[in-house]
Write a protein that holds these residues in place. Sequence first.
Motif, PDB file in Angstrom:
ATOM      1  N   ARG A   1      -7.194 -11.632   6.606  1.00 34.27           N
ATOM      2  CA  ARG A   1      -7.784 -12.420   5.587  1.00 34.27           C
ATOM      3  C   ARG A   1      -8.628 -11.635   4.537  1.00 34.27           C
ATOM      4  O   ARG A   1      -8.694 -11.964   3.236  1.00 34.27           O
ATOM      5  N   ARG A   2      -8.980 -10.531   4.790  1.00 39.49           N
ATOM      6  CA  ARG A   2      -9.902  -9.773   4.065  1.00 39.49           C
ATOM      7  C   ARG A   2      -9.565  -8.373   4.172  1.00 39.49           C
ATOM      8  O   ARG A   2      -9.634  -7.603   5.210  1.00 39.49           O
ATOM      9  N   LEU A   3      -9.212  -7.717   2.723  1.00 42.25           N
ATOM     10  CA  LEU A   3      -8.628  -6.460   3.002  1.00 42.25           C
ATOM     11  C   LEU A   3      -9.557  -5.504   2.205  1.00 42.25           C
ATOM     12  O   LEU A   3     -10.288  -5.671   1.415  1.00 42.25           O
ATOM     13  N   LEU A   4      -9.749  -4.210   2.714  1.00 42.59           N
ATOM     14  CA  LEU A   4     -10.326  -3.070   2.171  1.00 42.59           C
ATOM     15  C   LEU A   4      -9.217  -2.132   2.003  1.00 42.59           C
ATOM     16  O   LEU A   4      -8.869  -1.559   3.093  1.00 42.59           O
ATOM     17  N   MET A   5      -9.021  -1.663   0.660  1.00 39.66           N
ATOM     18  CA  MET A   5      -8.199  -0.685   0.516  1.00 39.66           C
ATOM     19  C   MET A   5      -8.890   0.736  -0.057  1.00 39.66           C
ATOM     20  O   MET A   5      -9.879   0.388  -1.126  1.00 39.66           O
ATOM     21  N   CYS A   6      -8.557   1.760   0.532  1.00 39.93           N
ATOM     22  CA  CYS A   6      -9.650   2.769   0.061  1.00 39.93           C
ATOM     23  C   CYS A   6      -8.384   3.816  -0.510  1.00 39.93           C
ATOM     24  O   CYS A   6      -7.682   4.418   0.214  1.00 39.93           O
ATOM     25  N   ILE A   7      -8.515   4.374  -1.722  1.00 38.05           N
ATOM     26  CA  ILE A   7      -7.570   5.095  -2.456  1.00 38.05           C
ATOM     27  C   ILE A   7      -8.391   6.452  -2.607  1.00 38.05           C
ATOM     28  O   ILE A   7      -9.398   6.445  -3.186  1.00 38.05           O
ATOM     29  N   ASN A   8      -7.733   7.512  -1.985  1.00 35.58           N
ATOM     30  CA  ASN A   8      -8.296   8.553  -1.929  1.00 35.58           C
ATOM     31  C   ASN A   8      -7.938   9.719  -2.977  1.00 35.58           C
ATOM     32  O   ASN A   8      -6.694  10.096  -2.863  1.00 35.58           O
ATOM     33  N   VAL A   9      -8.687   9.599  -3.904  1.00 38.85           N
ATOM     34  CA  VAL A   9      -8.074  10.755  -5.123  1.00 38.85           C
ATOM     35  C   VAL A   9      -8.869  12.049  -4.942  1.00 38.85           C
ATOM     36  O   VAL A   9      -9.838  12.339  -5.490  1.00 38.85           O
ATOM     37  N   TYR A  10      -8.434  12.893  -3.960  1.00 44.74           N
ATOM     38  CA  TYR A  10      -8.843  14.215  -4.035  1.00 44.74           C
ATOM     39  C   TYR A  10      -8.576  15.138  -5.399  1.00 44.74           C
ATOM     40  O   TYR A  10      -9.268  16.129  -5.802  1.00 44.74           O
ATOM     41  N   GLY A  11      -7.348  14.857  -6.126  1.00 45.94           N
ATOM     42  CA  GLY A  11      -6.980  15.399  -7.299  1.00 45.94           C
ATOM     43  C   GLY A  11      -6.316  14.277  -8.260  1.00 45.94           C
ATOM     44  O   GLY A  11      -5.283  13.751  -7.512  1.00 45.94           O
ATOM     45  N   GLU A  12      -6.560  13.954  -9.212  1.00 46.36           N
ATOM     46  CA  GLU A  12      -5.604  13.047 -10.211  1.00 46.36           C
ATOM     47  C   GLU A  12      -4.360  13.102 -10.607  1.00 46.36           C
ATOM     48  O   GLU A  12      -4.150  14.471 -10.845  1.00 46.36           O
ATOM     49  N   GLU A  13      -3.377  12.189 -10.245  1.00 48.70           N
ATOM     50  CA  GLU A  13      -2.038  12.482 -10.650  1.00 48.70           C
ATOM     51  C   GLU A  13      -1.628  11.323 -11.306  1.00 48.70           C
ATOM     52  O   GLU A  13      -1.875  11.291 -12.854  1.00 48.70           O
ATOM     53  N   MET A  14      -1.501  10.292 -10.658  1.00 50.91           N
ATOM     54  CA  MET A  14      -1.303   8.835 -11.623  1.00 50.91           C
ATOM     55  C   MET A  14      -2.729   8.586 -12.202  1.00 50.91           C
ATOM     56  O   MET A  14      -3.716   8.705 -11.177  1.00 50.91           O
TER      57      MET A  14
ATOM     58  N   ILE B   1       0.774  -1.287  -0.070  1.00 49.76           N
ATOM     59  CA  ILE B   1      -0.063  -0.033  -0.046  1.00 49.76           C
ATOM     60  C   ILE B   1       0.821   1.228   0.055  1.00 49.76           C
ATOM     61  O   ILE B   1       0.656   2.407  -0.723  1.00 49.76           O
ATOM     62  N   ASN B   2       1.895   1.160   0.655  1.00 48.82           N
ATOM     63  CA  ASN B   2       2.847   2.402   0.832  1.00 48.82           C
ATOM     64  C   ASN B   2       3.408   2.751  -0.652  1.00 48.82           C
ATOM     65  O   ASN B   2       3.988   3.626  -0.990  1.00 48.82           O
ATOM     66  N   VAL B   3       3.924   1.287  -1.320  1.00 49.47           N
ATOM     67  CA  VAL B   3       4.491   1.561  -2.612  1.00 49.47           C
ATOM     68  C   VAL B   3       3.385   2.372  -3.555  1.00 49.47           C
ATOM     69  O   VAL B   3       3.832   3.324  -4.114  1.00 49.47           O
ATOM     70  N   VAL B   4       2.143   1.815  -3.400  1.00 52.93           N
ATOM     71  CA  VAL B   4       0.966   2.553  -4.401  1.00 52.93           C
ATOM     72  C   VAL B   4       0.899   4.079  -3.989  1.00 52.93           C
ATOM     73  O   VAL B   4       0.865   4.954  -4.770  1.00 52.93           O
ATOM     74  N   SER B   5       0.971   4.010  -2.581  1.00 60.02           N
ATOM     75  CA  SER B   5       0.718   5.592  -2.221  1.00 60.02           C
ATOM     76  C   SER B   5       2.020   6.460  -2.825  1.00 60.02           C
ATOM     77  O   SER B   5       1.627   7.855  -3.263  1.00 60.02           O
ATOM     78  N   VAL B   6       3.286   6.274  -2.559  1.00 53.94           N
ATOM     79  CA  VAL B   6       4.385   6.811  -2.970  1.00 53.94           C
ATOM     80  C   VAL B   6       4.446   6.844  -4.307  1.00 53.94           C
ATOM     81  O   VAL B   6       4.592   8.271  -4.958  1.00 53.94           O
ATOM     82  N   ALA B   7       3.983   5.886  -5.256  1.00 59.57           N
ATOM     83  CA  ALA B   7       4.100   6.068  -6.739  1.00 59.57           C
ATOM     84  C   ALA B   7       2.799   6.970  -7.112  1.00 59.57           C
ATOM     85  O   ALA B   7       3.194   7.901  -8.104  1.00 59.57           O
TER      86      ALA B   7
ATOM     87  N   ASP C   1      -4.244   3.233 -13.926  1.00 58.84           N
ATOM     88  CA  ASP C   1      -2.890   2.585 -13.726  1.00 58.84           C
ATOM     89  C   ASP C   1      -2.658   2.397 -12.103  1.00 58.84           C
ATOM     90  O   ASP C   1      -1.956   1.601 -11.842  1.00 58.84           O
ATOM     91  N   THR C   2      -3.293   3.300 -11.293  1.00 60.81           N
ATOM     92  CA  THR C   2      -3.145   2.993  -9.828  1.00 60.81           C
ATOM     93  C   THR C   2      -3.819   1.651  -9.479  1.00 60.81           C
ATOM     94  O   THR C   2      -3.285   1.011  -8.549  1.00 60.81           O
ATOM     95  N   VAL C   3      -4.942   1.616  -9.869  1.00 60.69           N
ATOM     96  CA  VAL C   3      -5.564   0.122  -9.635  1.00 60.69           C
ATOM     97  C   VAL C   3      -4.885  -0.979 -10.342  1.00 60.69           C
ATOM     98  O   VAL C   3      -4.599  -1.941  -9.460  1.00 60.69           O
ATOM     99  N   ALA C   4      -4.056  -0.884 -11.171  1.00 62.43           N
ATOM    100  CA  ALA C   4      -3.533  -1.958 -11.908  1.00 62.43           C
ATOM    101  C   ALA C   4      -2.278  -2.271 -11.233  1.00 62.43           C
ATOM    102  O   ALA C   4      -1.945  -3.385 -10.798  1.00 62.43           O
ATOM    103  N   LEU C   5      -1.607  -1.085 -10.704  1.00 61.75           N
ATOM    104  CA  LEU C   5      -0.350  -1.339  -9.752  1.00 61.75           C
ATOM    105  C   LEU C   5      -0.885  -2.241  -8.564  1.00 61.75           C
ATOM    106  O   LEU C   5      -0.304  -2.966  -7.976  1.00 61.75           O
ATOM    107  N   ALA C   6      -1.895  -1.422  -7.792  1.00 66.10           N
ATOM    108  CA  ALA C   6      -2.432  -2.140  -6.767  1.00 66.10           C
ATOM    109  C   ALA C   6      -2.806  -3.493  -6.843  1.00 66.10           C
ATOM    110  O   ALA C   6      -2.291  -4.689  -5.982  1.00 66.10           O
TER     111      ALA C   6
END
Length: 220
Positions: free
Chosen positions: A179-192, A104-110, A196-201
């Motif tokens: 065993r069950r993940l919920l990831m919330c990607i907070n896109v306040y303004g688009e960069e990547m 998750i940190n990798v996706v966040s930094v990227a 592409d972000t979902v594909a990386l994750a």
Amino acid sequence: MEIKIEDIVRNAAPDLQVVTIEANVTNHPTTPKLKEEFLALGEEIKRRYTMPDINKRPAIAATRAAYKALGKEPNRYRPSSEALCRRIVKGMELYFISDLVDLINVVSVASGYSIGGFDADKIAGDTLSLGAGREGEDFEAIGRGQLNIACMPVYRDEVGGVGTPTSDNERTKLSDDTRRLLMCINVYGEEMPVDDTVALATRLLEEYCSATDIKVTTYR
């Protein structure tokens, strides 16, 4: 899991998208290959950005703008993506926790997006509401103790706050038993780009956490 964005956040951040990724996963101590991937990304970030550049990254700048619109000072309570990038550019050693946390940190930094990672089995109910923190609201941040989340975007379940762009809550944090993940990607303004972000994750989840039954949902 459903996300409901409250009007106070919609008005402060009209371009906000929340992208959720749910998956069945296994977690373990950070594997050497993921460490290598994270360290290589860190070197790329150091080449691309100086310290004054970090809060000008579009995703980070938009998250900071949402903080300010809600009445929170982002220099005192930095979004997690900004804090991680600052640590990297300063040349500080990266810390490794587990495959789930570190990917998750990798996706966040990227991407520049602050990303919440929750153990879905620890969330009370089947809906998270995204609102603004209240004065004196209880929130035990991971590794930080009580965090002042007043005027900060905060996800809440039926019990209380579980995550902000600055830190997630101890109660619903990821662990070796998740065993069950919920990831919330907070896109306040688009960069990547979001796709592409979902594909990386998704790639990282499948490669390092044997993810199955992956479900992606976008909320606006």
